[in-house]
Design an enzyme around this catalytic site. Structure first.
Site, PDB file in Angstrom:
ATOM      1  N   ARG A 197      39.829  47.395  23.957  1.00 30.71           N
ATOM      2  CA  ARG A 197      40.708  48.371  23.509  1.00 30.71           C
ATOM      3  C   ARG A 197      41.818  47.575  22.920  1.00 30.71           C
ATOM      4  NH1 ARG A 197      41.073  51.547  29.043  1.00 30.71           N
ATOM      5  NH2 ARG A 197      41.380  49.572  29.821  1.00 30.71           N
ATOM      6  N   VAL A 245      25.115  47.418  41.893  1.00 27.93           N
ATOM      7  CA  VAL A 245      25.159  47.446  43.248  1.00 27.93           C
ATOM      8  C   VAL A 245      25.329  45.949  43.872  1.00 27.93           C
ATOM      9  CG1 VAL A 245      24.124  48.303  45.655  1.00 27.93           C
ATOM     10  CG2 VAL A 245      23.559  49.529  43.492  1.00 27.93           C
ATOM     11  N   LYS A 261      27.355  53.319  45.099  1.00 30.51           N
ATOM     12  CA  LYS A 261      26.394  52.238  45.407  1.00 30.51           C
ATOM     13  C   LYS A 261      25.173  52.773  46.046  1.00 30.51           C
ATOM     14  CE  LYS A 261      29.467  48.388  44.278  1.00 30.51           C
ATOM     15  NZ  LYS A 261      30.667  47.584  44.529  1.00 30.51           N
TER      16      LYS A 261
END
Ligand code: NAP
Ligand code: HSE
Length: 420
Positions: free
Chosen positions: A43, A125, A198
């Protein structure tokens, strides 16, 4: 040569670019070809990231670049990355992401869209632990009986420091943010949502279960006080944020909450930013996975492993591991109301005659059996009742807590932590 575009060059994206450069020797040898970052999207272009890659603030520069083979999405969020990843897949580019929030909501749509285009998400995860590969490939011969673990590095880091060093909640959360462990909005960590995202990913791979965060029991660590941490320690327990998936006949329970765990248990010894996951398969028995659950390099290790894998073969395993639904698969999500657990309750009462008698009647009326009880009185005329229950049903405990809150001899909302 494989060319990579990284959308989001923050904590993890910077580490991905660095690892691809610093470990290029072993990565090229393993992949069988060179892998280079062609460009990255951020950004804020004025921020120095210490990288020698081309940076842009326009995602089209990556998505419309025909030379880029793999798009690595590391921007975070749900809606924006969904659009970005969809566009990447539509233009035939392979995708690697670490974004569990995106997958918690859109994993089945993305699987459909990806088809045979590689789409990998190992880092989504448990950070650096290759738990997706273990569950999807290594344990694919098994019916999965349970998955239980510590899946949020920020919360585990915080709980460890609060328990061992008495550090304050706010100070240690700030430290976890500074170390790059926390999500852009740390409410996702401390509120249990990140661990839930997760767990939902793992539940799809283990059980083919399509559930959303709104469907499951999610509690975080915000209400775990230093008082309860001290009591837990005194009685030989650690408090950890756990994510649990458990098959019970044709139902699967999914839940995330703080839990009291006996300090001798393996999972209670997992401290700091480390994560640990136990997976029980019907044939293999229990397997355990341990490693750094957050942080730039550990997470990027898993991202780069996915990139190497794609460069090696170019073909994909079905994203969530199932080529077709299981015949006769009737697994459904268990209602949170029906979950059974033992509970720790801390009830602060006015220390006067008749209180225990009234409480024991209420416990009995909700079919909740007390296993142990201890009273700690204070000089101000109040007392903490520390109670552990035998196994009880979640909806009974919740209803009883609501009734307890209304009693005039109870000084504040009773504290409840599940015992695992
Ligand atoms: P981060 O440090 O906040 O980095 C995000 C990056 O994405 C920044 O470079 C940001 O640009 C850029 N970005 C965000 N929105 C953008 C937009 N609309 N257009 C262009 N660029 C945009 O986050 P992170 O910790 O690296 O995490 C990235 C992803 O990995 C998240 O999905 C997170 O859940 C997941 N993850 C993180 C960890 C961890 O330990 N940090 C572990 C596992 C998974 P600016 O820098 O200019 O703001
Ligand atoms: N914020 C996450 C955590 C990053 O602390 O576990 C790793 O997914």
């Amino acid at each position: 040569m494989i060319k990579v575009g990284i959308i989001g060059v923050g904590t993890v994206g910077t580490s991905v670019a660095n690892i691809l450069k610093e470990n290029a020797d072993v990565i090229s040898a393993r992949a069988g070809r060179d892998i280079v970052v062609k460009s990255g999207v951020v950004r804020n272009l004025s921020k120095d990231r210490g990288l020698d890659i081309i940076l842009t603030d326009n995602v089209d520069d990556v998505l419309n670049d025909d030379e880029i083979d793999i798009v690595v999405e590391l921007m975070g969020g749900v809606d924006e990355p969904f659009v970005v990843v969809k566009r990447a897949l539509e233009s035939g580019k392979a995708v690697v992401t670490a974004n569990k929030a995106l997958l918690a909501y859109h994993r089945y749509e993305l699987q459909e869209l990806a088809g045979n285009i590689p789409f990998e998400f190992e880092a989504s995860v448990a950070g650096g632990i290759p738990i997706i590969t273990a569950l999807r490939d290594g344990l694919s011969a098994n019916h999965i009986e349970s998955i239980m673990g510590i899946m949020n590095g920020t919360c585990n880091y915080m709980m460890t420091e609060m328990t061992n060093n008495g550090v304050s909640y706010d100070a240690i959360l700030k430290e976890a943010q500074d170390l790059g462990y926390a999500e852009a909005d740390p409410t996702f960590d401390v509120g249990g949502y990140d661990a839930a995202h997760k767990l939902l990913i793992l539940a799809s791979i283990a059980y083919g279960l399509d559930a959303k965060p709104e469907d499951i029991l999610i509690e975080g660590i915000e209400n775990v006080s230093s008082e309860d941490i001290a009591f837990a320690k005194e009685f030989g327990y650690a408090i950890k944020l756990l994510a649990i998936a458990k098959k019970d006949n044709n139902e699967v329970e999914l839940r995330v909450h703080a839990a009291l765990i006996k300090k001798e248990a393996m999972i209670a010894k997992i401290d700091g930013v480390m994560n640990g996951v136990s997976v029980v398969g019907d044939k293999v028995g229990e397997t355990l996975y341990y490693g750094a659950g957050a942080g730039g390099d550990a997470t990027a290790s898993a991202v780069v492993a996915n990139i190497i894998d794609i460069a090696r073969s170019g073909k994909s395993t079905p994203m969530l591991g199932f080529n077709r639904p299981m015949e006769g698969n009737t697994l459904t999500l268990k209602s949170s109301d029906d979950i059974e657990s033992k509970y720790y309750l801390r009830i602060n009462v006015t220390d006067k005659a008749g209180v225990l008698a009234q409480l024991s009647k209420i416990f009995e009326s909700y079919n909740i059996s007390i296993e142990t009880m201890l009273q700690r009185s204070s000089e101000n005329g109040s007392a903490n009742l520390l109670i552990s229950t035998h196994k009880a049903v979640e909806k009974d405990i919740q209803s009883m807590l609501k009734e307890l809150e209304k009693l005039d001899f109870i000084n504040f909302r009773p504290v409840m932590i599940r015992i695992v």
